[in-house]
Scaffold this motif. Structure first.
Motif, PDB file in Angstrom:
ATOM      1  N   TRP A 207     -60.521  45.024  73.984  1.00 43.63           N
ATOM      2  CA  TRP A 207     -59.890  44.167  72.984  1.00 43.63           C
ATOM      3  C   TRP A 207     -60.195  42.717  73.336  1.00 43.63           C
ATOM      4  CZ3 TRP A 207     -55.225  41.336  74.492  1.00 43.63           C
ATOM      5  CH2 TRP A 207     -54.725  41.691  75.747  1.00 43.63           C
ATOM      6  N   ILE A 208     -59.774  41.810  72.488  1.00 49.25           N
ATOM      7  CA  ILE A 208     -60.057  40.395  72.708  1.00 49.25           C
ATOM      8  C   ILE A 208     -58.778  39.583  72.537  1.00 49.25           C
ATOM      9  CG2 ILE A 208     -62.451  40.644  71.993  1.00 49.25           C
ATOM     10  CD1 ILE A 208     -61.748  39.320  69.347  1.00 49.25           C
ATOM     11  N   CYS A 209     -58.779  38.385  73.127  1.00 53.07           N
ATOM     12  CA  CYS A 209     -57.600  37.524  73.026  1.00 53.07           C
ATOM     13  C   CYS A 209     -58.055  36.076  73.024  1.00 53.07           C
ATOM     14  CB  CYS A 209     -56.656  37.780  74.189  1.00 53.07           C
ATOM     15  SG  CYS A 209     -55.122  36.811  74.118  1.00 53.07           S
ATOM     16  N   SER A 210     -57.764  35.367  71.951  1.00 50.90           N
ATOM     17  CA  SER A 210     -58.045  33.937  71.906  1.00 50.90           C
ATOM     18  C   SER A 210     -56.962  33.183  72.666  1.00 50.90           C
ATOM     19  CB  SER A 210     -58.122  33.436  70.464  1.00 50.90           C
ATOM     20  OG  SER A 210     -59.282  33.932  69.826  1.00 50.90           O
ATOM     21  N   ILE A 211     -57.353  32.093  73.301  1.00 52.05           N
ATOM     22  CA  ILE A 211     -56.437  31.293  74.116  1.00 52.05           C
ATOM     23  C   ILE A 211     -56.688  29.823  73.817  1.00 52.05           C
ATOM     24  CG2 ILE A 211     -55.783  30.639  76.469  1.00 52.05           C
ATOM     25  CD1 ILE A 211     -56.640  33.427  77.380  1.00 52.05           C
ATOM     26  N   GLY A 212     -55.617  29.069  73.669  1.00 55.70           N
ATOM     27  CA  GLY A 212     -55.733  27.642  73.422  1.00 55.70           C
ATOM     28  C   GLY A 212     -54.369  27.051  73.156  1.00 55.70           C
TER      29      GLY A 212
ATOM     30  N   LEU B 103     -55.289  24.283  67.461  1.00 56.30           N
ATOM     31  CA  LEU B 103     -55.476  22.843  67.447  1.00 56.30           C
ATOM     32  C   LEU B 103     -56.807  22.501  68.117  1.00 56.30           C
ATOM     33  CD1 LEU B 103     -51.866  21.769  68.508  1.00 56.30           C
ATOM     34  CD2 LEU B 103     -52.791  22.020  66.181  1.00 56.30           C
ATOM     35  N   ASP B 104     -57.356  21.371  67.733  1.00 54.64           N
ATOM     36  CA  ASP B 104     -58.637  20.924  68.293  1.00 54.64           C
ATOM     37  C   ASP B 104     -58.375  20.285  69.655  1.00 54.64           C
ATOM     38  OD1 ASP B 104     -61.253  20.255  68.684  1.00 54.64           O
ATOM     39  OD2 ASP B 104     -61.247  18.560  67.281  1.00 54.64           O
ATOM     40  N   LYS B 105     -58.107  21.139  70.613  1.00 49.20           N
ATOM     41  CA  LYS B 105     -57.771  20.692  71.963  1.00 49.20           C
ATOM     42  C   LYS B 105     -58.415  21.658  72.944  1.00 49.20           C
ATOM     43  CE  LYS B 105     -53.733  19.406  74.763  1.00 49.20           C
ATOM     44  NZ  LYS B 105     -52.249  19.340  74.794  1.00 49.20           N
ATOM     45  N   PRO B 106     -59.202  21.173  73.886  1.00 51.67           N
ATOM     46  CA  PRO B 106     -59.994  22.071  74.730  1.00 51.67           C
ATOM     47  C   PRO B 106     -59.171  22.784  75.795  1.00 51.67           C
ATOM     48  CG  PRO B 106     -60.300  19.812  75.434  1.00 51.67           C
ATOM     49  CD  PRO B 106     -59.471  19.745  74.180  1.00 51.67           C
ATOM     50  N   VAL B 107     -59.727  23.876  76.276  1.00 50.75           N
ATOM     51  CA  VAL B 107     -59.228  24.580  77.456  1.00 50.75           C
ATOM     52  C   VAL B 107     -60.327  24.458  78.513  1.00 50.75           C
ATOM     53  CG1 VAL B 107     -58.608  26.826  78.431  1.00 50.75           C
ATOM     54  CG2 VAL B 107     -57.791  26.170  76.149  1.00 50.75           C
ATOM     55  N   SER B 108     -59.965  23.964  79.676  1.00 51.76           N
ATOM     56  CA  SER B 108     -60.956  23.680  80.710  1.00 51.76           C
ATOM     57  C   SER B 108     -61.289  24.922  81.530  1.00 51.76           C
ATOM     58  CB  SER B 108     -60.440  22.586  81.643  1.00 51.76           C
ATOM     59  OG  SER B 108     -59.350  23.071  82.421  1.00 51.76           O
TER      60      SER B 108
ATOM     61  N   VAL C 274     -61.786  33.345  65.979  1.00 50.49           N
ATOM     62  CA  VAL C 274     -62.660  33.267  67.154  1.00 50.49           C
ATOM     63  C   VAL C 274     -63.470  31.977  67.133  1.00 50.49           C
ATOM     64  CG1 VAL C 274     -64.689  34.307  68.240  1.00 50.49           C
ATOM     65  CG2 VAL C 274     -62.781  35.753  67.504  1.00 50.49           C
ATOM     66  N   ARG C 275     -63.962  31.580  65.973  1.00 49.54           N
ATOM     67  CA  ARG C 275     -64.752  30.349  65.876  1.00 49.54           C
ATOM     68  C   ARG C 275     -63.927  29.119  66.248  1.00 49.54           C
ATOM     69  NH1 ARG C 275     -66.616  32.775  60.559  1.00 49.54           N
ATOM     70  NH2 ARG C 275     -68.714  33.636  60.956  1.00 49.54           N
ATOM     71  N   ALA C 276     -62.657  29.117  65.861  1.00 47.72           N
ATOM     72  CA  ALA C 276     -61.826  27.929  66.051  1.00 47.72           C
ATOM     73  C   ALA C 276     -61.188  27.851  67.439  1.00 47.72           C
ATOM     74  CB  ALA C 276     -60.719  27.909  64.994  1.00 47.72           C
ATOM     75  N   ALA C 277     -61.006  28.973  68.093  1.00 46.22           N
ATOM     76  CA  ALA C 277     -60.318  28.976  69.384  1.00 46.22           C
ATOM     77  C   ALA C 277     -61.178  28.318  70.461  1.00 46.22           C
ATOM     78  CB  ALA C 277     -59.984  30.405  69.793  1.00 46.22           C
ATOM     79  N   PRO C 278     -60.571  27.552  71.362  1.00 44.66           N
ATOM     80  CA  PRO C 278     -61.334  26.983  72.480  1.00 44.66           C
ATOM     81  C   PRO C 278     -61.995  28.056  73.334  1.00 44.66           C
ATOM     82  CG  PRO C 278     -59.148  25.994  72.341  1.00 44.66           C
ATOM     83  CD  PRO C 278     -59.160  27.150  71.389  1.00 44.66           C
TER      84      PRO C 278
ATOM     85  N   LEU D 140     -63.865  40.737  82.535  1.00 49.13           N
ATOM     86  CA  LEU D 140     -63.594  39.745  81.502  1.00 49.13           C
ATOM     87  C   LEU D 140     -64.822  38.890  81.204  1.00 49.13           C
ATOM     88  CD1 LEU D 140     -60.153  38.465  82.866  1.00 49.13           C
ATOM     89  CD2 LEU D 140     -60.589  40.423  81.390  1.00 49.13           C
ATOM     90  N   VAL D 141     -65.023  38.598  79.939  1.00 48.49           N
ATOM     91  CA  VAL D 141     -66.020  37.627  79.506  1.00 48.49           C
ATOM     92  C   VAL D 141     -65.271  36.542  78.740  1.00 48.49           C
ATOM     93  CG1 VAL D 141     -68.096  37.198  78.151  1.00 48.49           C
ATOM     94  CG2 VAL D 141     -67.841  39.380  79.374  1.00 48.49           C
ATOM     95  N   TRP D 142     -65.372  35.310  79.217  1.00 41.11           N
ATOM     96  CA  TRP D 142     -64.688  34.174  78.598  1.00 41.11           C
ATOM     97  C   TRP D 142     -65.676  33.491  77.659  1.00 41.11           C
ATOM     98  CZ3 TRP D 142     -59.543  33.438  80.059  1.00 41.11           C
ATOM     99  CH2 TRP D 142     -59.124  34.183  81.164  1.00 41.11           C
ATOM    100  N   VAL D 143     -65.457  33.647  76.376  1.00 37.58           N
ATOM    101  CA  VAL D 143     -66.380  33.156  75.348  1.00 37.58           C
ATOM    102  C   VAL D 143     -65.977  31.730  74.986  1.00 37.58           C
ATOM    103  CG1 VAL D 143     -67.208  33.520  73.005  1.00 37.58           C
ATOM    104  CG2 VAL D 143     -66.794  35.487  74.502  1.00 37.58           C
ATOM    105  N   THR D 144     -66.843  30.766  75.339  1.00 35.50           N
ATOM    106  CA  THR D 144     -66.514  29.354  75.121  1.00 35.50           C
ATOM    107  C   THR D 144     -67.584  28.582  74.352  1.00 35.50           C
ATOM    108  OG1 THR D 144     -67.466  28.723  77.264  1.00 35.50           O
ATOM    109  CG2 THR D 144     -65.115  29.280  77.228  1.00 35.50           C
ATOM    110  N   SER D 145     -68.840  28.973  74.460  1.00 37.56           N
ATOM    111  CA  SER D 145     -69.910  28.222  73.788  1.00 37.56           C
ATOM    112  C   SER D 145     -69.944  28.567  72.302  1.00 37.56           C
ATOM    113  CB  SER D 145     -71.265  28.537  74.426  1.00 37.56           C
ATOM    114  OG  SER D 145     -71.668  29.856  74.116  1.00 37.56           O
ATOM    115  N   ASP D 146     -70.458  27.642  71.507  1.00 39.83           N
ATOM    116  CA  ASP D 146     -70.546  27.881  70.067  1.00 39.83           C
ATOM    117  C   ASP D 146     -71.411  29.103  69.770  1.00 39.83           C
ATOM    118  OD1 ASP D 146     -68.937  25.708  69.523  1.00 39.83           O
ATOM    119  OD2 ASP D 146     -70.600  24.339  69.121  1.00 39.83           O
ATOM    120  N   ASP D 147     -72.488  29.263  70.523  1.00 39.62           N
ATOM    121  CA  ASP D 147     -73.389  30.396  70.298  1.00 39.62           C
ATOM    122  C   ASP D 147     -72.680  31.720  70.579  1.00 39.62           C
ATOM    123  OD1 ASP D 147     -76.086  31.588  69.846  1.00 39.62           O
ATOM    124  OD2 ASP D 147     -75.892  32.117  71.963  1.00 39.62           O
TER     125      ASP D 147
END
Length: 202
Positions: free
Chosen positions: A174-179, A29-34, A83-87, A59-66
């Motif tokens: 490995w990686i894990c999307s969160i939102g 969903l289009d809802k941010p994670v702070s 990955v693109r859609a996850a907060p 850990l690297v927390w990937v949040t920016s569009d770039d």
């Protein structure tokens, strides 16, 4: 003196949220994670046990569009849009030289000496214990009301070079999307075995 025991089992609702009703999400969903939520996840995750408190996960927390796009380009086609859609998508890696931190992480004894001169053993221990920490991360995120989408379809060598370039002894695992998961993207639950299928009590 009679010892008093108290029932500290979590509520059924809590167990559902963390395990029984929790799912792996493929869309978000289009809802941010702070950043505060990210910190809260880590503050819970770090309390999970690791061998000699080695805490090898990096850990690297990937949040920016770039950063999301860089990570997406290293994922399998099925995982790129996730990955693109996850907060946020967190890269779970490990430090081969985690033992350098043991003098303060495990001050009870000279634990650093246990691992010096044994890189193969360090890699094994780091991989196993960082995987544990990744599992704690999922539990922590779910406990805080978030959803997870763990993935292994990723070029790990590429992720290591792109996101751990300044840390040559770190390796992505490995990686894990969160939102907040989109319930329409969840597949039917795969079978879960009964106890007797894969368990024995000796």
């Amino acid at each position: 003196m009679t010892q008093q025991f108290h029932d500290t089992t979590l509520s059924g609702q809590a167990l559902d949220q963390i395990f029984r009703a929790a799912r792996t999400y493929n869309g978000w969903l289009d809802k941010p994670v702070s950043e505060a939520q990210i910190h809260a996840i880590y503050e819970l995750m770090k309390m999970g046990p690791t061998s000699a408190n080695m805490q090898p996960a990096r850990l690297v927390w990937v949040t920016s569009d770039d950063a999301k796009e860089k990570l997406a380009q290293l994922c399998s086609d099925a995982n790129k849009d996730k990955v693109r859609a996850a907060p946020v998508t967190v890269i779970i890696g490990y430090d081969i030289d985690f033992h350098e931190e043991l003098p303060w992480l495990f001050p009870h004894t000279d634990a650093k000496s246990w691992f010096e001169g044994n890189e193969a053993g360090r890699k094994e221990g780091a991989a196993r214990n960082s995987a544990l920490q990744g599992a704690y991360l999922i539990i922590a995120a779910r406990a805080l009301g978030l959803d997870c989408g763990p993935m292994s379809g990723v070029d790990l060598d590429g992720v290591t070079k792109e996101f751990f370039a300044d840390q040559p002894r770190h390796r992505a695992d490995w990686i894990c999307s969160i939102g907040y998961g989109d319930p329409t993207t969840v597949h039917d639950r795969s079978p879960r075995p009964d106890f007797d299928k894969f368990n024995r009590i000796g």
